[in-house]
Design a protein around this motif. Structure first.
Motif, PDB file in Angstrom:
ATOM      1  N   ILE A   8       0.843  -1.203   0.000  1.00  0.00           N
ATOM      2  CA  ILE A   8       0.000   0.000   0.000  1.00  0.00           C
ATOM      3  C   ILE A   8       0.877   1.251   0.000  1.00  0.00           C
ATOM      4  N   PHE A   9       1.878   1.254   0.858  1.00  0.00           N
ATOM      5  CA  PHE A   9       2.819   2.375   0.933  1.00  0.00           C
ATOM      6  C   PHE A   9       3.519   2.579  -0.411  1.00  0.00           C
ATOM      7  N   ASP A  10       4.047   1.501  -0.979  1.00  0.00           N
ATOM      8  CA  ASP A  10       4.754   1.594  -2.261  1.00  0.00           C
ATOM      9  C   ASP A  10       3.857   2.147  -3.361  1.00  0.00           C
ATOM     10  N   TYR A  11       2.594   1.710  -3.382  1.00  0.00           N
ATOM     11  CA  TYR A  11       1.685   2.205  -4.422  1.00  0.00           C
ATOM     12  C   TYR A  11       1.478   3.720  -4.273  1.00  0.00           C
ATOM     13  N   VAL A  12       1.240   4.167  -3.051  1.00  0.00           N
ATOM     14  CA  VAL A  12       0.993   5.602  -2.839  1.00  0.00           C
ATOM     15  C   VAL A  12       2.213   6.424  -3.215  1.00  0.00           C
ATOM     16  N   VAL A  13       3.391   6.041  -2.748  1.00  0.00           N
ATOM     17  CA  VAL A  13       4.576   6.876  -2.994  1.00  0.00           C
ATOM     18  C   VAL A  13       5.037   6.832  -4.449  1.00  0.00           C
ATOM     19  N   ASN A  14       4.629   5.820  -5.191  1.00  0.00           N
ATOM     20  CA  ASN A  14       5.007   5.740  -6.602  1.00  0.00           C
ATOM     21  C   ASN A  14       3.907   6.209  -7.545  1.00  0.00           C
ATOM     22  N   ASN A  43      -4.749   0.633   6.791  1.00  0.00           N
ATOM     23  CA  ASN A  43      -3.321   0.850   6.560  1.00  0.00           C
ATOM     24  C   ASN A  43      -3.022   2.262   6.068  1.00  0.00           C
ATOM     25  N   LEU A  44      -3.846   2.794   5.191  1.00  0.00           N
ATOM     26  CA  LEU A  44      -3.655   4.180   4.746  1.00  0.00           C
ATOM     27  C   LEU A  44      -3.753   5.139   5.930  1.00  0.00           C
ATOM     28  N   ASN A  45      -4.731   4.927   6.784  1.00  0.00           N
ATOM     29  CA  ASN A  45      -4.889   5.789   7.961  1.00  0.00           C
ATOM     30  C   ASN A  45      -3.702   5.663   8.901  1.00  0.00           C
ATOM     31  N   GLU A  46      -3.211   4.447   9.115  1.00  0.00           N
ATOM     32  CA  GLU A  46      -2.042   4.249   9.971  1.00  0.00           C
ATOM     33  C   GLU A  46      -0.810   4.929   9.379  1.00  0.00           C
ATOM     34  N   LEU A  47      -0.608   4.776   8.078  1.00  0.00           N
ATOM     35  CA  LEU A  47       0.535   5.406   7.418  1.00  0.00           C
ATOM     36  C   LEU A  47       0.446   6.934   7.490  1.00  0.00           C
ATOM     37  N   ALA A  48      -0.746   7.469   7.283  1.00  0.00           N
ATOM     38  CA  ALA A  48      -0.931   8.921   7.346  1.00  0.00           C
ATOM     39  C   ALA A  48      -0.750   9.424   8.778  1.00  0.00           C
ATOM     40  N   ASP A  49      -1.321   8.717   9.746  1.00  0.00           N
ATOM     41  CA  ASP A  49      -1.199   9.130  11.147  1.00  0.00           C
ATOM     42  C   ASP A  49       0.244   9.073  11.624  1.00  0.00           C
ATOM     43  N   ALA A  50       1.031   8.153  11.072  1.00  0.00           N
ATOM     44  CA  ALA A  50       2.447   8.019  11.428  1.00  0.00           C
ATOM     45  C   ALA A  50       3.327   9.008  10.660  1.00  0.00           C
ATOM     46  N   GLY A  51       2.727   9.770   9.739  1.00  0.00           N
ATOM     47  CA  GLY A  51       3.491  10.746   8.971  1.00  0.00           C
ATOM     48  C   GLY A  51       4.316  10.150   7.849  1.00  0.00           C
ATOM     49  N   GLU A  52       3.980   8.928   7.436  1.00  0.00           N
ATOM     50  CA  GLU A  52       4.738   8.288   6.360  1.00  0.00           C
ATOM     51  C   GLU A  52       4.180   8.626   4.980  1.00  0.00           C
ATOM     52  N   ARG A  55      -2.276  12.668   3.886  1.00  0.00           N
ATOM     53  CA  ARG A  55      -3.703  12.602   3.572  1.00  0.00           C
ATOM     54  C   ARG A  55      -4.123  13.989   3.090  1.00  0.00           C
ATOM     55  N   ILE A  56      -4.832  14.035   1.977  1.00  0.00           N
ATOM     56  CA  ILE A  56      -5.320  15.302   1.440  1.00  0.00           C
ATOM     57  C   ILE A  56      -6.842  15.261   1.484  1.00  0.00           C
ATOM     58  N   ALA A  57      -7.422  16.121   2.302  1.00  0.00           N
ATOM     59  CA  ALA A  57      -8.875  16.187   2.408  1.00  0.00           C
ATOM     60  C   ALA A  57      -9.432  16.968   1.218  1.00  0.00           C
ATOM     61  N   ARG A  64      -7.594  11.848  -0.485  1.00  0.00           N
ATOM     62  CA  ARG A  64      -6.569  11.379  -1.401  1.00  0.00           C
ATOM     63  C   ARG A  64      -5.286  11.225  -0.602  1.00  0.00           C
ATOM     64  N   PHE A  65      -4.318  10.521  -1.156  1.00  0.00           N
ATOM     65  CA  PHE A  65      -3.066  10.268  -0.451  1.00  0.00           C
ATOM     66  C   PHE A  65      -1.887  10.587  -1.353  1.00  0.00           C
ATOM     67  N   ASP A  66      -0.761  10.954  -0.723  1.00  0.00           N
ATOM     68  CA  ASP A  66       0.409  11.371  -1.482  1.00  0.00           C
ATOM     69  C   ASP A  66       1.670  11.038  -0.700  1.00  0.00           C
ATOM     70  N   GLN A  67       2.779  11.031  -1.400  1.00  0.00           N
ATOM     71  CA  GLN A  67       4.088  10.800  -0.781  1.00  0.00           C
ATOM     72  C   GLN A  67       4.549  12.057  -0.062  1.00  0.00           C
ATOM     73  N   LEU A  68       5.537  11.889   0.794  1.00  0.00           N
ATOM     74  CA  LEU A  68       6.077  13.019   1.548  1.00  0.00           C
ATOM     75  C   LEU A  68       7.550  13.288   1.258  1.00  0.00           C
ATOM     76  N   PHE A  69       8.152  12.616   0.287  1.00  0.00           N
ATOM     77  CA  PHE A  69       9.585  12.715   0.079  1.00  0.00           C
ATOM     78  C   PHE A  69      10.025  14.086  -0.422  1.00  0.00           C
ATOM     79  N   GLU A  70       9.239  14.700  -1.269  1.00  0.00           N
ATOM     80  CA  GLU A  70       9.579  16.022  -1.785  1.00  0.00           C
ATOM     81  C   GLU A  70       8.571  17.019  -1.228  1.00  0.00           C
ATOM     82  N   PRO A  71       9.032  17.962  -0.425  1.00  0.00           N
ATOM     83  CA  PRO A  71       8.087  18.927   0.167  1.00  0.00           C
ATOM     84  C   PRO A  71       7.325  19.698  -0.916  1.00  0.00           C
ATOM     85  N   HIS A  72       6.021  19.727  -0.790  1.00  0.00           N
ATOM     86  CA  HIS A  72       5.174  20.453  -1.734  1.00  0.00           C
ATOM     87  C   HIS A  72       3.795  20.639  -1.122  1.00  0.00           C
TER      88      HIS A  72
END
Length: 129
Positions: A8-14, A43-52, A55-57, A64-72
């Motif tokens: 799930i994490f890999d799909y969101v960040v890619n 799992n999406l909620n856990e990943l978002a709550d952990a800051g990994e 979550r975009i309301a 919606r969900f997005d990666q956090l590697f590049e600040p934007h």
């Protein structure tokens, strides 16, 4: 990380489309046919709550969900609901007296280039995401 959560994490960040939970479910179900939509949500909620992941309301639409590697930051189109990445508006925010800001994120609401052109607000543009 457990295999389901990692997938799930890999799909969101890619992903380049800021997927919904349903989008993630549809994609990971191809390789994990027994996964449930509830498991994806959890799992999406856990990943978002952990800051990994982020979550975009989106008002009136699924998160919606997005990666956090590049600040934007993000612009959410009020017409079609698409989400467009935008450069950071500000690296600093002014804290009220006695307050400390740990982080800041911005979600702007307006119109993507395609919808703005369709409504005659700007010249015609190709449809983005």
């Amino acid at each position: 990380m457990l295999p389901r959560k990692q997938m799930i994490f890999d799909y969101v960040v890619n992903s380049h489309v800021h997927p919904t939970a349903q989008d993630v479910f549809d994609a990971v179900r191809v390789e994990m046919p027994n996964i449930s939509l509830a498991t994806v949500y959890r799992n999406l909620n856990e990943l978002a709550d952990a800051g990994e992941i982020m979550r975009i309301a989106v008002p009136g639409r699924p998160d919606r969900f997005d990666q956090l590697f590049e600040p934007h930051d993000h612009l959410v189109c009020l017409a079609c609901g698409c989400i467009v990445d935008i450069p950071l508006i500000s690296h600093r925010a002014i804290a009220p007296k006695g307050c400390i800001i740990s982080y800041c994120k911005l979600t702007a609401y307006g119109y993507c280039s395609w919808c703005a052109a369709k409504q005659g607000l700007v010249p015609d543009q190709p449809k983005g995401e």
